[in-house]
Design an enzyme around this catalytic site. Structure first.
Site, mmCIF file in Angstrom:
data_model
loop_
_atom_site.group_PDB
_atom_site.id
_atom_site.type_symbol
_atom_site.label_atom_id
_atom_site.label_comp_id
_atom_site.label_asym_id
_atom_site.label_seq_id
_atom_site.Cartn_x
_atom_site.Cartn_y
_atom_site.Cartn_z
ATOM 1 N N HIS A 83 63.140 -54.462 -59.929
ATOM 2 C CA HIS A 83 63.915 -55.481 -60.629
ATOM 3 C C HIS A 83 63.080 -56.637 -61.169
ATOM 4 C CE1 HIS A 83 66.577 -59.026 -61.025
ATOM 5 N NE2 HIS A 83 67.306 -58.154 -61.675
ATOM 6 N N ASP A 120 68.994 -55.488 -73.969
ATOM 7 C CA ASP A 120 69.420 -55.794 -72.608
ATOM 8 C C ASP A 120 70.888 -55.353 -72.488
ATOM 9 O OD1 ASP A 120 69.087 -56.593 -69.993
ATOM 10 O OD2 ASP A 120 68.244 -58.535 -70.500
ATOM 11 N N GLU A 173 61.441 -64.312 -66.987
ATOM 12 C CA GLU A 173 62.581 -64.402 -67.900
ATOM 13 C C GLU A 173 63.093 -65.836 -68.011
ATOM 14 O OE1 GLU A 173 65.679 -61.891 -66.438
ATOM 15 O OE2 GLU A 173 66.966 -62.190 -68.189
ATOM 16 N N SER A 192 64.498 -58.762 -51.314
ATOM 17 C CA SER A 192 63.327 -59.559 -50.937
ATOM 18 C C SER A 192 63.184 -59.715 -49.423
ATOM 19 C CB SER A 192 63.400 -60.932 -51.613
ATOM 20 O OG SER A 192 64.645 -61.540 -51.329
ATOM 21 N N HIS A 213 61.623 -56.488 -64.973
ATOM 22 C CA HIS A 213 61.791 -57.787 -65.637
ATOM 23 C C HIS A 213 60.646 -58.689 -65.189
ATOM 24 C CE1 HIS A 213 66.017 -56.265 -65.139
ATOM 25 N NE2 HIS A 213 66.068 -56.606 -66.412
ATOM 26 N N HIS A 227 65.836 -50.827 -73.249
ATOM 27 C CA HIS A 227 66.275 -51.574 -72.061
ATOM 28 C C HIS A 227 67.724 -52.044 -72.193
ATOM 29 C CE1 HIS A 227 65.244 -54.272 -68.546
ATOM 30 N NE2 HIS A 227 66.349 -54.855 -68.980
ATOM 31 N N GLU A 272 67.162 -48.474 -60.312
ATOM 32 C CA GLU A 272 66.634 -49.789 -59.947
ATOM 33 C C GLU A 272 66.568 -50.006 -58.431
ATOM 34 O OE1 GLU A 272 66.797 -53.547 -62.369
ATOM 35 O OE2 GLU A 272 68.627 -53.668 -61.192
ATOM 36 N N HIS A 303 71.638 -52.363 -69.608
ATOM 37 C CA HIS A 303 72.310 -52.167 -68.311
ATOM 38 C C HIS A 303 73.747 -51.734 -68.611
ATOM 39 C CE1 HIS A 303 69.177 -54.639 -66.120
ATOM 40 N NE2 HIS A 303 69.045 -55.107 -67.349
HETATM 41 ZN ZN LIG Z 1 67.524 -56.390 -68.087
#
Ligand SMILES: [Zn+2]
Length: 400
Positions: A183, A303, A209, A149, A206, A65, A145, A67
C-alpha cells in the site's frame, strides 16, 4: 483476421509517428500495416472495416492504477485534504463496499471499455472485484494489496493477502495477470512488504501522495500524528522514505503519485521502475502536482472513484493538459497519449501499447469531429474531443 482502415494511424512509437491512409491487418497479434488495397490483396479472407472520415486508429488505452472496489463513491467521501479524506474512507468503507457488488463493478468495467481502455491495473484491497476482473474482456493486471503497520499482526495480514493472491493465481491467463500492491510507506511494515515482495511479481505502491505523509516519514510530525494516535498512542513511522524505496530494488515496480517526492527519490523511482501520475486524485486530496518533467517513463492513471469522478483516461488527459500550464499543449498531449499507451504497456510488461507488427491486436478507432489540417495538432485534438472509442478490439476480438 481483420483489416481496419482509417484516415490516420497513431502508432504511439517514440517518434509519435502519424501515418495517413493506411490500414492494419490483425488477429490476436498485429500482422501488418500497409495501404488497404495491398492488405485486401494479401489477406482476401479478412473481414474489412472502413472507419468513417476523420477517424484515427491507435493502440487501446492502458490505465495502470485504479481501485474498482471503491467505485460506489460519488458524494460520500470528503475532498480537499488527505487526512480528512482518509478518515472519511475509513468511516464509509463498509457502506461503499456493500454498494459495490459484482454487478456494479461489471457496469463500471463496461464504461471503462467504452472509453477505449483495453488494459487496466486494478488495485484490489479485499478481492471483491476478482470475478468482475476475470470476466471482463479488458486485460487486467490484478494487484492484490497488502498493508498493516503493526508488527504483531504481520503474519495474520500476510496470510490474508496470500489467500487472495493464491485465489487470483487460479485465473492467470494471457489477459489476467496476478500481481501485488504494497500500500504505502506510512501504512505497511517493512517486514510485511519484504515478505510480499518475495513473491517476485509485478508490484505497485503509493508513494509520497500528501504533505501529511512527507511530514510523518521525515519527522514523525504533521497530520498523521493524530491519525495514528487513534489506533496506537505511541505510534512511530515504520519506514523512512529512502529505505522504503530501497525495498523495491530488483522488483518490477509502479510507483503512484510521488507528488511530494524529492529529486533523489524521483531519481530512485525512475531507476527502479516507473512513476504514475494521477492528477485528478492529487487535486481532490489537496496535494501538489507531480513535476512530470522529472519523470522518465511517465504513466497516467485515474486512481479510483474514491478520488475521481471518472475512470475515463480521456478525462484524465484533459485534466493533466489543463494543470501543467508550463508545457506546450501540443507537446503535452503527445506525452499524455504515450503515458496512456506505450509507456503504460512497458510499465505493466504487456505486449501492446503501440501499433507495430507482432504486438497484441488491442486496437481502437476514434472519430474526430472534423478534418485535421495540421497533423502536429492531432494529439491535442484527440485529448480535447474524444470521450469514447468507435471500434474496440482486444487481442483481435471486436468488442461492443
Ligand atoms: Zn491508488
Amino acid at each position: 483476421m481483420t483489416i481496419v482502415s482509417a484516415d490516420y494511424l497513431l502508432t504511439c512509437d517514440k517518434e509519435f509517428k502519424i501515418v495517413k491512409n493506411q490500414a492494419i491487418c490483425f488477429d490476436s497479434k498485429i500482422k501488418e500495416i500497409a495501404p488497404l488495397k495491398d492488405l485486401t490483396k494479401r489477406y482476401p479472407d479478412a473481414k474489412v472495416i472502413l472507419c468513417e472520415s476523420n477517424s484515427v486508429l491507435m493502440p487501446g488505452l492502458i490505465n495502470v492504477h485504479m481501485h474498482l472496489e471503491f467505485s460506489a463513491n460519488k458524494t460520500t467521501l470528503d475532498y480537499g485534504d488527505f487526512i480528512s479524506w482518509l478518515n472519511s474512507v475509513i468511516k464509509s468503507r463498509d457502506d461503499l463496499s456493500s454498494r459495490c457488488d459484482e454487478a456494479y463493478i461489471d457496469g463500471v468495467l463496461k464504461d471503462i471499455l467504452k472509453s477505449g481502455t483495453t488494459t487496466i491495473g486494478a488495485i484490489s484491497s479485499f478481492g471483491a472485484d476478482l470475478n468482475s476482473c476475470v470476466k471482463t474482456p479488458i486485460n487486467v493486471v490484478y494487484f492484490n494489496e497488502v498493508l498493516g503497520s503493526n508488527p504483531a499482526a504481520v503474519d495474520a495480514l500476510y496470510n490474508d493477502f496470500l489467500g487472495r493472491l493464491e485465489e487470483s493465481k487460479r485465473y492467470e491467463s494471457d489477459s489476467f495477470t496476478p500481481a501485488i500492491s504494497i500500500h504505502s510507506p506510512y501504512s505497511t511494515h517493512p517486514i510485511l512488504a519484504k515478505k510480499a515482495l518475495l513473491q517476485s511479481l509485478l508490484v505497485s505502491t503509493h508513494f509520497m501522495e500528501s504533505k501529511a505523509e512527507r511530514d510523518w516519514l521525515d519527522c514523525s510530525s504533521g497530520d498523521f500524528v493524530q491519525f495514528f494516535k487513534n489506533f496506537a498512542p505511541d505510534a512511530k513511522p515504520v519506514n523512512e522514505a529512502i529505505s522504503y524505496l530501497e525495498l523495491f530494488k530488483g522488483y518490477k515496480t509502479l510507483f503512484t503519485h510521488a507528488t511530494l517526492a524529492t529529486e533523489k527519490e524521483l531519481e530512485m523511482m525512475n531507476d527502479i521502475g516507473t512513476i504514475t501520475h494521477c492528477p485528478v486524485s492529487n487535486r481532490l486530496l489537496g496535494s501538489k502536482k507531480l513535476d512530470i518533467k522529472k519523470v522518465k517513463n511517465l504513466t497516467l492513471a485515474t486512481d479510483g472513484l474514491s478520488s475521481n469522478s471518472s475512470l475515463n483516461l480521456w478525462d484524465e488527459m484533459r485534466a493533466a493538459l489543463m494543470i501543467h500550464e508550463s508545457i506546450d499543449p501540443n507537446l503535452l498531449a503527445k506525452e499524455l497519449i504515450l503515458a496512456s499507451t506505450a509507456n503504460a504497456s512497458k510499465a505493466l510488461y504487456k505486449n501492446s501499447g503501440m501499433l507495430e507488427k507482432g504486438l497484441d491486436g488491442d486496437i481502437i478507432s476514434l472519430k474526430l469531429p472534423d478534418v485535421v489540417e495540421n497533423l502536429d495538432a492531432l494529439a491535442l485534438f484527440l485529448v480535447l474531443h474524444i470521450d469514447k472509442a468507435e471500434h474496440i478490439f482486444i487481442k483481435g476480438i471486436k468488442q461492443q
